[in-house]
Design an enzyme around this catalytic site. Structure first.
Site, PDB file in Angstrom:
ATOM      1  N   LYS A   1       8.694  -9.028   6.570  1.00 45.29           N
ATOM      2  CA  LYS A   1       7.260  -8.837   6.756  1.00 45.29           C
ATOM      3  C   LYS A   1       6.903  -9.437   8.120  1.00 45.29           C
ATOM      4  O   LYS A   1       6.639 -10.626   8.229  1.00 45.29           O
ATOM      5  CB  LYS A   1       6.490  -9.509   5.612  1.00 45.29           C
ATOM      6  CG  LYS A   1       4.999  -9.236   5.611  1.00 45.29           C
ATOM      7  CD  LYS A   1       4.342  -9.885   4.397  1.00 45.29           C
ATOM      8  CE  LYS A   1       2.845  -9.703   4.426  1.00 45.29           C
ATOM      9  NZ  LYS A   1       2.192 -10.412   3.308  1.00 45.29           N
TER      10      LYS A   1
ATOM     11  N   TYR B   1      20.828   9.838   2.278  1.00 46.49           N
ATOM     12  CA  TYR B   1      19.988   8.786   2.833  1.00 46.49           C
ATOM     13  C   TYR B   1      18.613   9.304   3.254  1.00 46.49           C
ATOM     14  O   TYR B   1      17.645   8.563   3.209  1.00 46.49           O
ATOM     15  CB  TYR B   1      20.673   8.032   3.970  1.00 46.49           C
ATOM     16  CG  TYR B   1      21.259   8.861   5.075  1.00 46.49           C
ATOM     17  CD1 TYR B   1      20.466   9.405   6.071  1.00 46.49           C
ATOM     18  CD2 TYR B   1      22.627   9.087   5.118  1.00 46.49           C
ATOM     19  CE1 TYR B   1      21.016  10.159   7.091  1.00 46.49           C
ATOM     20  CE2 TYR B   1      23.191   9.830   6.141  1.00 46.49           C
ATOM     21  CZ  TYR B   1      22.376  10.366   7.124  1.00 46.49           C
ATOM     22  OH  TYR B   1      22.921  11.106   8.133  1.00 46.49           O
TER      23      TYR B   1
ATOM     24  N   GLU C   1      -5.684  -9.453   2.837  1.00 46.65           N
ATOM     25  CA  GLU C   1      -4.481  -8.622   2.822  1.00 46.65           C
ATOM     26  C   GLU C   1      -4.620  -7.448   1.859  1.00 46.65           C
ATOM     27  O   GLU C   1      -3.930  -6.440   2.002  1.00 46.65           O
ATOM     28  CB  GLU C   1      -3.260  -9.453   2.427  1.00 46.65           C
ATOM     29  CG  GLU C   1      -2.832 -10.446   3.479  1.00 46.65           C
ATOM     30  CD  GLU C   1      -1.597 -11.208   3.051  1.00 46.65           C
ATOM     31  OE1 GLU C   1      -0.558 -11.054   3.720  1.00 46.65           O
ATOM     32  OE2 GLU C   1      -1.676 -11.948   2.044  1.00 46.65           O
TER      33      GLU C   1
ATOM     34  N   VAL D   1       6.200  -9.986  -1.767  1.00 47.54           N
ATOM     35  CA  VAL D   1       7.331  -9.184  -1.286  1.00 47.54           C
ATOM     36  C   VAL D   1       8.464  -9.229  -2.303  1.00 47.54           C
ATOM     37  O   VAL D   1       9.242  -8.278  -2.416  1.00 47.54           O
ATOM     38  CB  VAL D   1       7.815  -9.629   0.116  1.00 47.54           C
ATOM     39  CG1 VAL D   1       6.760  -9.333   1.167  1.00 47.54           C
ATOM     40  CG2 VAL D   1       8.238 -11.065   0.151  1.00 47.54           C
ATOM     41  N   GLU D   2       8.541 -10.304  -3.065  1.00 47.59           N
ATOM     42  CA  GLU D   2       9.567 -10.412  -4.108  1.00 47.59           C
ATOM     43  C   GLU D   2       9.402  -9.299  -5.142  1.00 47.59           C
ATOM     44  O   GLU D   2      10.389  -8.686  -5.571  1.00 47.59           O
ATOM     45  CB  GLU D   2       9.488 -11.782  -4.804  1.00 47.59           C
ATOM     46  CG  GLU D   2       9.905 -12.945  -3.936  1.00 47.59           C
ATOM     47  CD  GLU D   2       8.792 -13.527  -3.065  1.00 47.59           C
ATOM     48  OE1 GLU D   2       9.004 -14.618  -2.512  1.00 47.59           O
ATOM     49  OE2 GLU D   2       7.718 -12.903  -2.920  1.00 47.59           O
TER      50      GLU D   2
END
Length: 125
Positions: free
Chosen positions: A98, A53, A21, A72-73
C-alpha cells in the site's frame, strides 16, 4: 514445481480503517507467485493447460472493484482464497503493498503464502 509470476499489478480499491479512507480509492500493488506444472502446456502450446495470467489479472482487478475492506490483511486473505478456488491453484504467495500509507515509507504491506507447494509437506496452520 514451476511458478507463474505476476509482478507489480496495480489495482484501485477502497481500503483503510480511517473515515477519510472510506471515501476514496487507493492504489495497491501486488506480486504473485502461483505454483503449477507448465510442462503439459509447453509440450502442446495449449493455454488451457496452464494458469492464464491474463484471466487471473482481470479477476484480481474485478475483485478490487467489487470489495472494500478496512485491512490489507483481509483483502489479501480473501483474494488468495478467491484465486485458489476459482483457478484451482494449490499454492500461492501474495505480496501486497500500500504505497503512501505511511509518509516516511515508500509503501507498507504484507506477504502471505497459502496452500501446499506440490512435492512438499503441508504447512501447519
Amino acid at each position: 514445481m514451476d511458478r507463474i509470476l505476476i509482478e507489480a499489478l496495480e489495482v484501485d480499491t477502497v481500503i483503510g480503517a480511517y473515515d477519510w479512507e472510506r471515501l476514496i480509492e487507493q492504489r495497491l500493488s501486488l506480486d504473485l507467485q502461483l505454483a503449477t506444472d507448465i510442462r503439459p502446456a509447453a509440450a502442446t502450446d495449449d493455454l488451457t493447460l496452464t494458469l492464464n495470467y491474463a484471466a487471473i489479472c482481470e479477476r484480481i482487478q474485478r475483485f478490487a472493484r467489487e470489495h472494500d475492506f478496512e485491512l490489507v490483511e483481509t483483502f489479501a486473505e480473501r483474494l488468495a482464497q478467491t484465486l485458489r478456488d476459482e483457478f484451482a491453484i494449490d499454492w500461492l504467495r501474495l505480496t501486497l503493498r500500500k504505497p503512501g500509507a505511511v509518509p516516511a515509507a515508500r509503501s507498507v504491506g504484507l506477504e502471505i503464502t497459502r496452500g501446499t507447494l506440490p512435492g512438499t509437506q503441508p504447512e501447519s496452520q
